[in-house]
Design a protein around this motif. Structure first.
Motif, PDB file in Angstrom:
ATOM      1  N   GLU A 165      39.690  45.016  40.647  1.00  0.00           N
ATOM      2  CA  GLU A 165      41.032  45.105  41.215  1.00  0.00           C
ATOM      3  C   GLU A 165      41.008  45.129  42.735  1.00  0.00           C
ATOM      4  O   GLU A 165      41.871  44.528  43.396  1.00  0.00           O
ATOM      5  CB  GLU A 165      41.719  46.363  40.683  1.00  0.00           C
ATOM      6  CG  GLU A 165      43.147  46.532  41.172  1.00  0.00           C
ATOM      7  CD  GLU A 165      43.806  47.771  40.595  1.00  0.00           C
ATOM      8  OE1 GLU A 165      44.207  48.649  41.382  1.00  0.00           O
ATOM      9  OE2 GLU A 165      43.904  47.868  39.362  1.00  0.00           O
ATOM     10  N   GLU A 166      40.000  45.819  43.315  1.00  0.00           N
ATOM     11  CA  GLU A 166      39.956  45.888  44.778  1.00  0.00           C
ATOM     12  C   GLU A 166      39.618  44.552  45.411  1.00  0.00           C
ATOM     13  O   GLU A 166      39.814  44.372  46.630  1.00  0.00           O
ATOM     14  CB  GLU A 166      38.948  46.948  45.226  1.00  0.00           C
ATOM     15  CG  GLU A 166      37.528  46.723  44.749  1.00  0.00           C
ATOM     16  CD  GLU A 166      37.257  47.383  43.412  1.00  0.00           C
ATOM     17  OE1 GLU A 166      36.078  47.530  43.059  1.00  0.00           O
ATOM     18  OE2 GLU A 166      38.238  47.742  42.718  1.00  0.00           O
ATOM     19  N   THR A 190      40.873  41.548  44.150  1.00  0.00           N
ATOM     20  CA  THR A 190      41.933  40.560  43.909  1.00  0.00           C
ATOM     21  C   THR A 190      42.855  40.426  45.111  1.00  0.00           C
ATOM     22  O   THR A 190      43.378  39.333  45.382  1.00  0.00           O
ATOM     23  CB  THR A 190      42.742  40.954  42.672  1.00  0.00           C
ATOM     24  OG1 THR A 190      43.311  42.250  42.863  1.00  0.00           O
ATOM     25  CG2 THR A 190      41.865  40.972  41.425  1.00  0.00           C
ATOM     26  N   GLU A 228      45.129  53.559  45.290  1.00  0.00           N
ATOM     27  CA  GLU A 228      44.076  53.986  44.377  1.00  0.00           C
ATOM     28  C   GLU A 228      43.042  54.829  45.109  1.00  0.00           C
ATOM     29  O   GLU A 228      42.571  54.478  46.193  1.00  0.00           O
ATOM     30  CB  GLU A 228      43.403  52.752  43.753  1.00  0.00           C
ATOM     31  CG  GLU A 228      42.417  53.067  42.651  1.00  0.00           C
ATOM     32  CD  GLU A 228      43.096  53.616  41.412  1.00  0.00           C
ATOM     33  OE1 GLU A 228      42.431  54.318  40.646  1.00  0.00           O
ATOM     34  OE2 GLU A 228      44.296  53.321  41.221  1.00  0.00           O
ATOM     35  N   LYS A 279      53.883  48.837  40.242  1.00  0.00           N
ATOM     36  CA  LYS A 279      52.899  48.615  41.300  1.00  0.00           C
ATOM     37  C   LYS A 279      53.456  47.598  42.294  1.00  0.00           C
ATOM     38  O   LYS A 279      54.264  46.738  41.944  1.00  0.00           O
ATOM     39  CB  LYS A 279      51.575  48.120  40.714  1.00  0.00           C
ATOM     40  CG  LYS A 279      50.936  49.092  39.714  1.00  0.00           C
ATOM     41  CD  LYS A 279      49.630  48.550  39.159  1.00  0.00           C
ATOM     42  CE  LYS A 279      49.056  49.490  38.101  1.00  0.00           C
ATOM     43  NZ  LYS A 279      48.688  50.791  38.673  1.00  0.00           N
ATOM     44  N   ARG A 305      46.678  47.783  46.600  1.00  0.00           N
ATOM     45  CA  ARG A 305      47.657  47.959  45.534  1.00  0.00           C
ATOM     46  C   ARG A 305      48.149  49.412  45.515  1.00  0.00           C
ATOM     47  O   ARG A 305      47.347  50.348  45.538  1.00  0.00           O
ATOM     48  CB  ARG A 305      47.056  47.597  44.186  1.00  0.00           C
ATOM     49  CG  ARG A 305      48.033  47.706  43.027  1.00  0.00           C
ATOM     50  CD  ARG A 305      47.398  47.272  41.726  1.00  0.00           C
ATOM     51  NE  ARG A 305      47.028  45.865  41.765  1.00  0.00           N
ATOM     52  CZ  ARG A 305      46.542  45.194  40.721  1.00  0.00           C
ATOM     53  NH1 ARG A 305      46.351  45.817  39.558  1.00  0.00           N
ATOM     54  NH2 ARG A 305      46.233  43.918  40.828  1.00  0.00           N
TER      55      ARG A 305
END
Length: 768
Positions: free
Chosen positions: A483-484, A486, A388, A449, A419
């Motif tokens: 998300e960063e 998790t 990302e 992913k 991810r």
């Protein structure tokens, strides 16, 4: 007969082929005709003497409308002399005579029958020459033009045969090329310019540093210019004439503006989308068209340029990310570019674990594998993967008979806890797996992913709140973990809640919910109890960090009734405090106050005449004269004769307060002083006041229309009553000796009673 013979000869068998092809004869005649014309029009030259030429053409002169602008030059190395001129405007025949005469020589050479405006002549490089052109030499309107030159000044280098202009930021870059015979002699060149439409050239022309390029600065970007170029003279180029004027348009300075971007799926084509872009430019910029440059964000070739004259473009692209730039241009400049990113699309239905899977070997190697039905249709593929917010890496490959591919020795190693997104694109063109064009050249099969290494979340959900609190339940709501944070695939949330007591806390309760859920209802809670709530996320590597503690309290049993009672009391108190002023104000606004005649204190109700009642009323009025709601009429003078009072009795009988005295009757009482005939003694005014007369209120000749009587009505009624009484007395002959006082024509005063008592000398008087 001879003609016949000729004809017979043609009919002979030996000329049968000629007779059969008559067009050959016609062609021969045409050739002969043109050959004759060419002989007559061919330029001829002959020697001459200078004196003869001067005397023969002495009538010819210089004229602006005649032949003019004779110019002669030669090219290096020495060759024939080239002469050019402009014919006259009124020439009857387009023929000229050229005479060349070497200096200090008594001979010359004449060129006749020149039908063109240029001619090449033999040149003697060691002599200074004079050249003349004569037009209409046989008529009186003969005109001429002259040219003189030395061999050293007749070597010319022509203007450039190719020029290219480029404008940007107030600068003009010029690139030229020269004739192949001149380029080896030209060392540099200069330019001059002026604003288009201006009459004066720039006085400080620019000069190039070489023979090909030159830059002119400090120009106005919005102004169009006219420009000329010539070489710098030298020993090999003694003549460098200015070129024709080139028109240089203004710069295109405005950046295009994208006004519409639309993306739709292509019917029956999996993994492709129809992208339409529309833009506009400023109307003040003169442009010839647009340049659209498009390429993949990954950097994979090609970066394609598309020229168009329409302010829109439509492309069929895959789900990969693309960058697009748009510029407007004319023949000298290109505008600043507007850039637009077509983002990577990941929301296609087929992007699932069943379509594309990834196995990571280490940080520099991973393998992808997909459904094998692609093997029947495709052999060219391209994979793109990226973290990302980082640049996309790519790899195109040819593969036949396999549905997996391993990427190894990656340039950028995979990072732990990050991810990655990987997409597989298929290309139907089997000639080469490297695309030649971007438009309609590939489609996206699937995307998924993956992580090189997973961890536990480093933060918990934020913005935890509650609503719908009851005695035994509450609804919790929270924001998802970024998300960063998790550091892996989030498998769900765990809700930790315990009862909070002063003496300590009870055992903790945990509830697990799905990762796509952000609210949950806790049930079976205790009423009136405070709960401590924390939420954490978990991955395949375990549970992550919990959120900050949050405290929520359930409602108390019966608190709803108590709260309702308090609310009702508050509403009632507010009504008692603010209700009357509001109602009174509303009554004033909506229902104006109108006096009730029946309850008026200005005039009391008149019932029927009563003598005793009148005296009591008078005494009462004197005793209660401080009552401000009563009307009191007072006159400070002698008592009026008793004959007037009977006229007032019918009016004053009915004056009473709001409550009449129950012991007083309204009948007239006859006194002992009355004689048998009913006459009253004129000497006794007091007895006259008590004279009895049976009178009913209904027989009163001036009844009041209602219980409310104004002062104006009272003043109108009183004179009429007195007049009626006087007439009754005159009708009785026995009363002729009565003394009647005329009423006073004015009123002493009329006022409300004040707190000052009335003196004993005050008497009630009649108002007239």
């Amino acid at each position: 007969m001879a003609g016949c013979k000729v004809q017979l000869d043609f009919s002979d068998s030996r000329c049968s082929s000629c007779a059969s092809h008559p067009y050959y004869i016609i062609l021969g005649l045409i050739l002969v005709h043109y050959a004759t014309l060419s002989m007559h029009s061919q330029v001829t030259q002959e020697k001459c003497k200078v004196n003869e030429i001067s005397s023969k053409y002495e009538h010819c002169g210089l004229h602006p409308d005649g032949v003019r602008d004779l110019d002669c030059f030669t090219k290096y190395p020495w060759s024939k002399l080239r002469c050019m001129w402009k014919p006259g405007k009124h020439a009857s025949k387009n023929t000229h005579i050229l005479v060349i005469q070497p200096q200090k020589r008594n001979y010359c050479r004449v060129y006749k029958n020149i039908n063109k405006s240029r001619e090449e002549i033999t040149f003697y490089k060691n002599h200074y020459v004079t050249i003349q052109i004569f037009e209409n030499s046989e008529s009186k309107n003969c005109t001429k033009t002259d040219f003189q030159g030395s061999p050293e000044s007749l070597q010319r280098c022509d203007p450039p045969n190719y020029v290219k202009f480029t404008r940007h930021s107030g600068k003009l870059d010029i690139n030229v090329s020269w004739d192949q015979n001149d380029v080896k002699h030209i060392m540099s060149y200069s330019v001059r310019y002026k604003a288009l439409g201006s009459l004066q050239w720039n006085e400080s022309p620019g000069m190039s540093q070489n023979k090909t390029t030159c830059r002119v600065e400090n120009l106005n970007s919005s102004v169009a210019y006219a420009l000329q170029i010539h070489c710098i003279t030298n020993t090999k180029c003694t003549q460098c004439p200015w070129s024709e004027a080139y028109t240089v348009p203004s710069e295109v300075t405005s950046q295009p503006v994208i006004v519409n971007f639309k993306e739709t799926d292509v019917a029956n084509e999996k993994g492709t989308r129809l992208v339409s872009i529309t833009w506009k430019v400023s109307a003040r910029d003169l442009h010839d068209g647009y340049i659209v440059t498009i390429g993949k964000e990954s950097g994979e070739a090609p970066i394609e340029r598309i020229d168009t004259i329409q302010p829109s473009i439509t492309l069929i692209l895959s789900y990969s990310a693309y960058s697009v730039s748009i510029q407007s241009f004319n023949n000298v400049s290109i505008s600043p570019a507007v850039s637009h990113i077509i983002p990577l699309r990941e929301d296609m239905d087929s992007m699932g674990d069943d379509e594309l899977n990834v196995t990571v070997h280490n940080n520099i190697s991973f393998k992808i594998y997909w459904k094998d039905f692609l093997l029947k249709k495709y052999v060219c593929y391209c994979a793109e993967w990226r973290e990302e917010k980082t640049k996309t890496a790519y790899k195109s490959f040819y593969l036949k008979g396999k549905n997996y591919y391993t990427f190894s020795l990656l340039k950028e190693p995979l990072k732990p806890y990050k991810r990655y997104t990987v997409s597989l694109h298929v290309r139907p063109n089997k000639d080469t797996c490297n695309m030649k064009h971007l438009n309609n050249s590939e489609g996206t099969f699937a995307s998924t992913k993956f992580y090189f290494m997973e961890g536990t979340p480093v933060s918990g959900p934020a913005n935890i709140s509650s609503y719908n609190l009851t005695q035994n339940s509450m609804v919790l709501q929270w924001s998802s973990i970024p998300e960063e944070d998790t550091r892996g695939f989030l498998l769900g949330y765990t809700i930790h809640y315990t009862e909070n007591h002063l003496r300590g806390t009870e055992s903790e309760n945990n509830i697990t919910v799905d990762p796509n859920v952000n609210k949950y209802e806790l049930k079976d809670l205790t009423s009136g109890t405070t709960y401590q709530v924390q939420i954490s996320g978990f991955t395949s590597k375990g549970t992550g960090k919990r959120s900050e503690p949050n405290f929520f309290t359930t409602t108390q049993e019966g608190s709803f009734k108590f709260t309702s009672i308090i609310a009702a009391i508050a509403v009632l108190a507010a009504g008692l405090i603010f209700g009357p002023p509001i109602i009174k104000r509303a009554k004033v606004v909506l229902w104006p106050s109108i006096p009730n005649p029946g309850k008026s204190n200005t005039m009391q109700k008149i019932d029927r005449p009563c003598e005793l009642e009148l005296l009591e009323v008078i005494n009462t009025l004197k005793a209660e004269e401080w009552e401000t709601k009563s009307l009191h009429i007072i006159e400070k003078e002698a008592v009026a004769p008793a004959t007037i009072l009977p006229a007032m009795l019918p009016l004053l009988c009915g004056l009473d307060k709001r409550g009449d005295s129950p012991g007083i009757t309204c009948n007239w009482i006859q006194t002992e002083t009355d004689d048998a005939t009913g006459n009253t003694s004129p000497n006794n005014t007091t007895d006259t006041l008590l004279e009895t007369q049976q009178t009913d209120l209904q027989s009163f000749p001036f009844p009041f229309p209602s219980g409310y009587t104004t002062m104006e009505m009272f003043q109108h009624v009183m004179p009429q009553s007195i007049t009626a009484v006087t007439q009754d007395m005159e009708s009785d002959p026995e009363d002729a000796d009565l003394t009647v006082f005329n009423p006073k024509p004015g009123l002493d005063y009329v006022r409300q009673f004040s707190t000052s008592p009335v003196s004993d000398n005050d008497h009630l008087s009649t108002i007239l």
